[in-house]
Design an enzyme around this catalytic site. Sequence first.
Site, PDB file in Angstrom:
ATOM      1  N   GLY A   1      11.345   6.042  -0.663  1.00 30.20           N
ATOM      2  CA  GLY A   1      10.483   7.206   0.011  1.00 30.20           C
ATOM      3  C   GLY A   1      10.893   7.725   1.305  1.00 30.20           C
ATOM      4  O   GLY A   1      12.076   7.761   1.594  1.00 30.20           O
TER       5      GLY A   1
ATOM      6  N   ASP B   1       5.689  -8.544   4.453  1.00 31.12           N
ATOM      7  CA  ASP B   1       4.471  -7.915   4.326  1.00 31.12           C
ATOM      8  C   ASP B   1       3.790  -7.684   5.452  1.00 31.12           C
ATOM      9  O   ASP B   1       3.415  -8.629   6.377  1.00 31.12           O
ATOM     10  CB  ASP B   1       3.741  -8.865   3.254  1.00 31.12           C
ATOM     11  CG  ASP B   1       2.383  -8.110   2.875  1.00 31.12           C
ATOM     12  OD1 ASP B   1       1.976  -7.153   3.631  1.00 31.12           O
ATOM     13  OD2 ASP B   1       1.754  -8.660   1.766  1.00 31.12           O
TER      14      ASP B   1
ATOM     15  N   ASN C   1       5.873   2.422   9.159  1.00 36.77           N
ATOM     16  CA  ASN C   1       5.965   3.526   8.090  1.00 36.77           C
ATOM     17  C   ASN C   1       5.244   2.983   6.802  1.00 36.77           C
ATOM     18  O   ASN C   1       4.789   3.684   6.128  1.00 36.77           O
ATOM     19  CB  ASN C   1       7.255   3.920   7.672  1.00 36.77           C
ATOM     20  CG  ASN C   1       7.492   4.738   6.549  1.00 36.77           C
ATOM     21  OD1 ASN C   1       7.378   5.840   6.539  1.00 36.77           O
ATOM     22  ND2 ASN C   1       8.281   4.082   5.475  1.00 36.77           N
TER      23      ASN C   1
ATOM     24  N   SER D   1      -0.486  10.771   8.829  1.00 37.57           N
ATOM     25  CA  SER D   1      -0.664  11.903   7.525  1.00 37.57           C
ATOM     26  C   SER D   1      -1.263  12.961   8.045  1.00 37.57           C
ATOM     27  O   SER D   1      -1.888  13.005   9.103  1.00 37.57           O
ATOM     28  CB  SER D   1      -1.417  11.207   6.227  1.00 37.57           C
ATOM     29  OG  SER D   1      -1.752  12.172   5.244  1.00 37.57           O
TER      30      SER D   1
ATOM     31  N   TYR E   1      -8.028   5.933   2.455  1.00 36.32           N
ATOM     32  CA  TYR E   1      -6.765   6.495   3.085  1.00 36.32           C
ATOM     33  C   TYR E   1      -6.878   7.374   4.300  1.00 36.32           C
ATOM     34  O   TYR E   1      -6.237   7.162   5.255  1.00 36.32           O
ATOM     35  CB  TYR E   1      -6.012   7.162   1.863  1.00 36.32           C
ATOM     36  CG  TYR E   1      -4.335   7.544   2.242  1.00 36.32           C
ATOM     37  CD1 TYR E   1      -3.638   6.747   1.971  1.00 36.32           C
ATOM     38  CD2 TYR E   1      -4.514   8.852   2.626  1.00 36.32           C
ATOM     39  CE1 TYR E   1      -2.316   7.096   2.326  1.00 36.32           C
ATOM     40  CE2 TYR E   1      -3.065   9.099   2.878  1.00 36.32           C
ATOM     41  CZ  TYR E   1      -2.041   8.308   2.780  1.00 36.32           C
ATOM     42  OH  TYR E   1      -0.871   8.910   3.076  1.00 36.32           O
TER      43      TYR E   1
HETATM   44  N1  NAI Z   1       4.020  10.705   0.414  1.00 31.84           N
HETATM   45  C1  NAI Z   1       3.248  11.442   1.052  1.00 31.84           C
HETATM   46  O1  NAI Z   1       2.798  12.426   0.338  1.00 31.84           O
HETATM   47  C2  NAI Z   1       2.907  10.981   2.322  1.00 31.84           C
HETATM   48  C3  NAI Z   1       3.014   9.675   2.851  1.00 31.84           C
HETATM   49  N2  NAI Z   1       2.701   9.412   4.281  1.00 31.84           N
HETATM   50  C4  NAI Z   1       2.910   8.064   4.561  1.00 31.84           C
HETATM   51  O2  NAI Z   1       4.252   7.553   4.675  1.00 31.84           O
HETATM   52  C5  NAI Z   1       4.502   6.275   4.538  1.00 31.84           C
HETATM   53  C6  NAI Z   1       5.454   6.019   3.601  1.00 31.84           C
HETATM   54  O3  NAI Z   1       5.114   6.608   2.176  1.00 31.84           O
HETATM   55  P1  NAI Z   1       5.954   6.849   1.143  1.00 31.84           P
HETATM   56  O4  NAI Z   1       7.191   6.926   1.422  1.00 31.84           O
HETATM   57  O5  NAI Z   1       5.396   8.401   0.421  1.00 31.84           O
HETATM   58  O6  NAI Z   1       5.423   5.904   0.033  1.00 31.84           O
HETATM   59  P2  NAI Z   1       6.377   4.935  -1.080  1.00 31.84           P
HETATM   60  O7  NAI Z   1       5.540   4.232  -1.782  1.00 31.84           O
HETATM   61  O8  NAI Z   1       7.536   5.861  -1.680  1.00 31.84           O
HETATM   62  O9  NAI Z   1       7.071   3.921  -0.101  1.00 31.84           O
HETATM   63  C7  NAI Z   1       6.408   3.037   0.561  1.00 31.84           C
HETATM   64  C8  NAI Z   1       7.062   1.486   0.926  1.00 31.84           C
HETATM   65  O10 NAI Z   1       6.526   0.873   1.572  1.00 31.84           O
HETATM   66  C9  NAI Z   1       6.531  -0.372   1.196  1.00 31.84           C
HETATM   67  N3  NAI Z   1       5.107  -1.129   1.417  1.00 31.84           N
HETATM   68  C10 NAI Z   1       4.107  -1.201   1.008  1.00 31.84           C
HETATM   69  N4  NAI Z   1       3.066  -1.991   1.257  1.00 31.84           N
HETATM   70  C11 NAI Z   1       3.962  -2.693   2.158  1.00 31.84           C
HETATM   71  C12 NAI Z   1       3.556  -4.183   2.908  1.00 31.84           C
HETATM   72  N5  NAI Z   1       2.587  -4.478   2.717  1.00 31.84           N
HETATM   73  N6  NAI Z   1       4.874  -4.513   3.669  1.00 31.84           N
HETATM   74  C13 NAI Z   1       6.051  -3.911   3.679  1.00 31.84           C
HETATM   75  N7  NAI Z   1       6.220  -2.914   2.926  1.00 31.84           N
HETATM   76  C14 NAI Z   1       5.527  -2.329   2.041  1.00 31.84           C
HETATM   77  C15 NAI Z   1       6.738  -0.157  -0.392  1.00 31.84           C
HETATM   78  O11 NAI Z   1       7.380  -1.281  -1.031  1.00 31.84           O
HETATM   79  C16 NAI Z   1       7.686   0.910  -0.376  1.00 31.84           C
HETATM   80  O12 NAI Z   1       8.992   0.665  -0.272  1.00 31.84           O
HETATM   81  C17 NAI Z   1       3.064   5.918   4.246  1.00 31.84           C
HETATM   82  O13 NAI Z   1       2.619   5.212   5.298  1.00 31.84           O
HETATM   83  C18 NAI Z   1       2.180   7.029   3.702  1.00 31.84           C
HETATM   84  O14 NAI Z   1       0.756   6.956   3.851  1.00 31.84           O
HETATM   85  C19 NAI Z   1       2.065  10.291   4.715  1.00 31.84           C
HETATM   86  C20 NAI Z   1       1.861  11.666   4.421  1.00 31.84           C
HETATM   87  C21 NAI Z   1       2.521  12.044   3.211  1.00 31.84           C
HETATM   88  C1  LIG Z   2      -8.650  19.323  13.371  1.00 34.51           C
HETATM   89  C2  LIG Z   2      -8.306  19.948  11.829  1.00 34.51           C
HETATM   90  C3  LIG Z   2      -6.936  19.668  11.439  1.00 34.51           C
HETATM   91  C4  LIG Z   2      -6.670  20.044   9.921  1.00 34.51           C
HETATM   92  C5  LIG Z   2      -5.538  19.510   9.616  1.00 34.51           C
HETATM   93  C6  LIG Z   2      -5.482  19.766   8.138  1.00 34.51           C
HETATM   94  O1  LIG Z   2      -4.884  20.634   7.822  1.00 34.51           O
HETATM   95  C7  LIG Z   2      -6.089  18.951   7.195  1.00 34.51           C
HETATM   96  C8  LIG Z   2      -6.171  19.420   5.948  1.00 34.51           C
HETATM   97  C9  LIG Z   2      -7.216  18.493   4.839  1.00 34.51           C
HETATM   98  C10 LIG Z   2      -8.263  19.443   4.514  1.00 34.51           C
HETATM   99  O2  LIG Z   2      -9.477  18.932   4.954  1.00 34.51           O
HETATM  100  C11 LIG Z   2      -8.239  19.208   2.910  1.00 34.51           C
HETATM  101  C12 LIG Z   2      -7.335  18.096   2.696  1.00 34.51           C
HETATM  102  O3  LIG Z   2      -7.387  17.636   1.751  1.00 34.51           O
HETATM  103  C13 LIG Z   2      -6.213  18.075   3.814  1.00 34.51           C
HETATM  104  C14 LIG Z   2      -5.637  16.900   3.831  1.00 34.51           C
HETATM  105  C15 LIG Z   2      -4.415  16.681   2.979  1.00 34.51           C
HETATM  106  C16 LIG Z   2      -3.865  15.319   3.114  1.00 34.51           C
HETATM  107  C17 LIG Z   2      -2.408  15.389   2.725  1.00 34.51           C
HETATM  108  C18 LIG Z   2      -2.238  13.705   2.305  1.00 34.51           C
HETATM  109  C19 LIG Z   2      -0.878  13.612   2.270  1.00 34.51           C
HETATM  110  C20 LIG Z   2      -0.490  12.109   2.165  1.00 34.51           C
HETATM  111  O4  LIG Z   2      -0.841  11.592   3.046  1.00 34.51           O
HETATM  112  O5  LIG Z   2       0.147  11.706   1.232  1.00 34.51           O
END
Ligand code: NAI
Ligand SMILES: CCCCCC(=O)/C=C/[C@H]1[C@H](O)CC(=O)[C@@H]1CCCCCCC(=O)O
Length: 265
Positions: free
Chosen positions: A15, A63, A90, A137, A150
């Site tokens: 990811g 972890d 991350n 996020s 979350y």
């Molecule tokens: N995919 C999305 O839409 C978005 C993701 N994020 C954030 O980005 C970060 C990465 O997410 P992604 O790459 O999307 O997810 P992913 O699921 O593709 O990758 C996450 C990685 O973190 C590792 N991981 C999970 N728990 C762990 C732990 N306890 N200790 C060490 N490693 C651990 C997993 O093994 C995996 O390799 C997260 O914090 C997520 O919340 C933020 C915004 C949008």
């Molecule tokens: C001070 C206001 C800032 C607004 C930021 C924004 O655009 C937020 C949008 C959220 C809206 O309330 C409805 C939603 O669900 C939006 C959040 C979307 C979350 C994306 C999560 C992605 C991820 O972590 O995987």
Amino acid sequence: MLKGKVAVVSGSAQGLGKAFTHILLENGAQVAMLDVNHVMGQELQVQLNHQYGSDRTQFFKADVSSDQQFTDVFQEIISKFGHINIFCNNAGIADEKNWEKTVSINLSGVVRGTYLALDHMKKENGGNGCVIINVASLAGLGPFPSAPVYTATKHGVVGFTRAISMASQVSGYGVRINALCPSFVRTTLIDSFKQEDKTGQFYNLVSLTQSLIDKFTLIEVEQVAKAFLHLIKDESVNGAALVVKSEGAAYVTFPKEVETTPISL
Ligand SMILES: NC(=O)C1=CN([C@@H]2O[C@H](COP(=O)(O)OP(=O)(O)OC[C@H]3O[C@@H](n4cnc5c(N)ncnc54)[C@H](O)[C@@H]3O)[C@@H](O)[C@H]2O)C=CC1
Ligand SMILES: CCCCCC(=O)/C=C/[C@H]1[C@H](O)CC(=O)[C@@H]1CCCCCCC(=O)O
């Protein structure tokens, strides 16, 4: 540009963390990859050794929700690389059913990683040029109704980053700390928002989730990685939150004071 710099990326086996690792390597850094998934992590290391050379990366299993494991692995990384200049918290999950695990990884893991990195950077390196990136996020800035815990963890990451960055500046640590706030990205994490075993009581909101994903449009990890690199290089910001959406990246302007509506008591 990042030659001689050592970076640590948690959750780097796949990811976003994997994409961050690639862009760091492309820009000359050495990268310590940290992940709980040692099978995927070790496979990625073999692939990266072929691509970039065997001295550029090393995978470490840990972890981030375990204080002991995170602290031990941090010391192992220092022993291997000597120092750390860039630290990216991350690793994250989206599990509303096991919400305490979500808090332990997404928020406590970020606090743990930031304190370990800050302590090392300020003492060993005098801070100069060191940077910590915390992956929050868009759900750290506005409510994502399908995933309240979350959302809470990501708001926590943004709030923690803003406060600790000020503490770092006022204390003269010389370490910048910023948050990255992507919208929905094409990774396996997105599936968690649609699975009953992860969404729990909010499974009934799955169509709302899909409509939000459609509205925001899935972005690719490479686009977020470019924003991540910008945040590392931009020495003018500390305590910033960089939003990444399909239409581009932009810094959040936080209000100096919140707007309020008086009530009569
Ligand atoms: N995919 C999305 O839409 C978005 C993701 N994020 C954030 O980005 C970060 C990465 O997410 P992604 O790459 O999307 O997810 P992913 O699921 O593709 O990758 C996450 C990685 O973190 C590792 N991981 C999970 N728990 C762990 C732990 N306890 N200790 C060490 N490693 C651990 C997993 O093994 C995996 O390799 C997260 O914090 C997520 O919340 C933020 C915004 C949008
Ligand atoms: C001070 C206001 C800032 C607004 C930021 C924004 O655009 C937020 C949008 C959220 C809206 O309330 C409805 C939603 O669900 C939006 C959040 C979307 C979350 C994306 C999560 C992605 C991820 O972590 O995987």
